[in-house]
Design an enzyme around this catalytic site. Structure first.
Site, PDB file in Angstrom:
ATOM      1  N   TYR A  60      -3.707  46.323   3.964  1.00 20.86           N
ATOM      2  CA  TYR A  60      -2.318  45.661   4.397  1.00 20.86           C
ATOM      3  C   TYR A  60      -1.448  45.781   3.249  1.00 20.86           C
ATOM      4  CZ  TYR A  60      -5.314  44.340   8.233  1.00 20.86           C
ATOM      5  OH  TYR A  60      -6.232  44.348   9.407  1.00 20.86           O
ATOM      6  N   CYS A  61      -0.209  45.712   3.743  1.00 21.67           N
ATOM      7  CA  CYS A  61       0.778  45.659   2.710  1.00 21.67           C
ATOM      8  C   CYS A  61       0.673  44.941   1.581  1.00 21.67           C
ATOM      9  CB  CYS A  61       2.022  45.342   3.563  1.00 21.67           C
ATOM     10  SG  CYS A  61       3.607  45.741   2.805  1.00 21.67           S
ATOM     11  N   PRO A  62       0.948  45.351   0.408  1.00 21.48           N
ATOM     12  CA  PRO A  62       1.471  46.607  -0.040  1.00 21.48           C
ATOM     13  C   PRO A  62       0.519  47.575  -0.299  1.00 21.48           C
ATOM     14  CG  PRO A  62       1.464  45.227  -2.076  1.00 21.48           C
ATOM     15  CD  PRO A  62       0.882  44.538  -0.752  1.00 21.48           C
TER      16      PRO A  62
END
Length: 76
Positions: free
Chosen positions: A13-15
């Site tokens: 997941y981000c980042p």
């Protein structure tokens, strides 16, 4: 000759996917293409935004079966 590299960031997941792309771009040479595979929908907007900021080229963005395929070309 330009290389094509694939970063499989599915399940992160981000980042995460963007950080992996940044690391790969640093090691790539001008003209190389890097494809990021990501299941994080945020990558579809975060990666193109970063590309514009730093001056590389967005080749394509597509979603296929819940996986984003974002292809970037190192421009400088």
């Amino acid at each position: 000759m330009a290389e094509k590299q694939v970063i499989d960031a599915r399940g992160t997941y981000c980042p995460g996917p963007l950080m992996e792309l940044i690391a790969a771009v640093k090691l790539a040479t001008v003209g190389d293409e890097i494809e990021v595979l990501s299941t994080d929908e945020g990558s579809a907007s975060d990666i193109p935004e970063w590309i514009r900021k730093v001056g590389h080229q967005l080749v394509s963005t597509a979603s296929e079966s819940g996986v984003w395929h974002v292809v970037v070309r190192k421009a400088k």
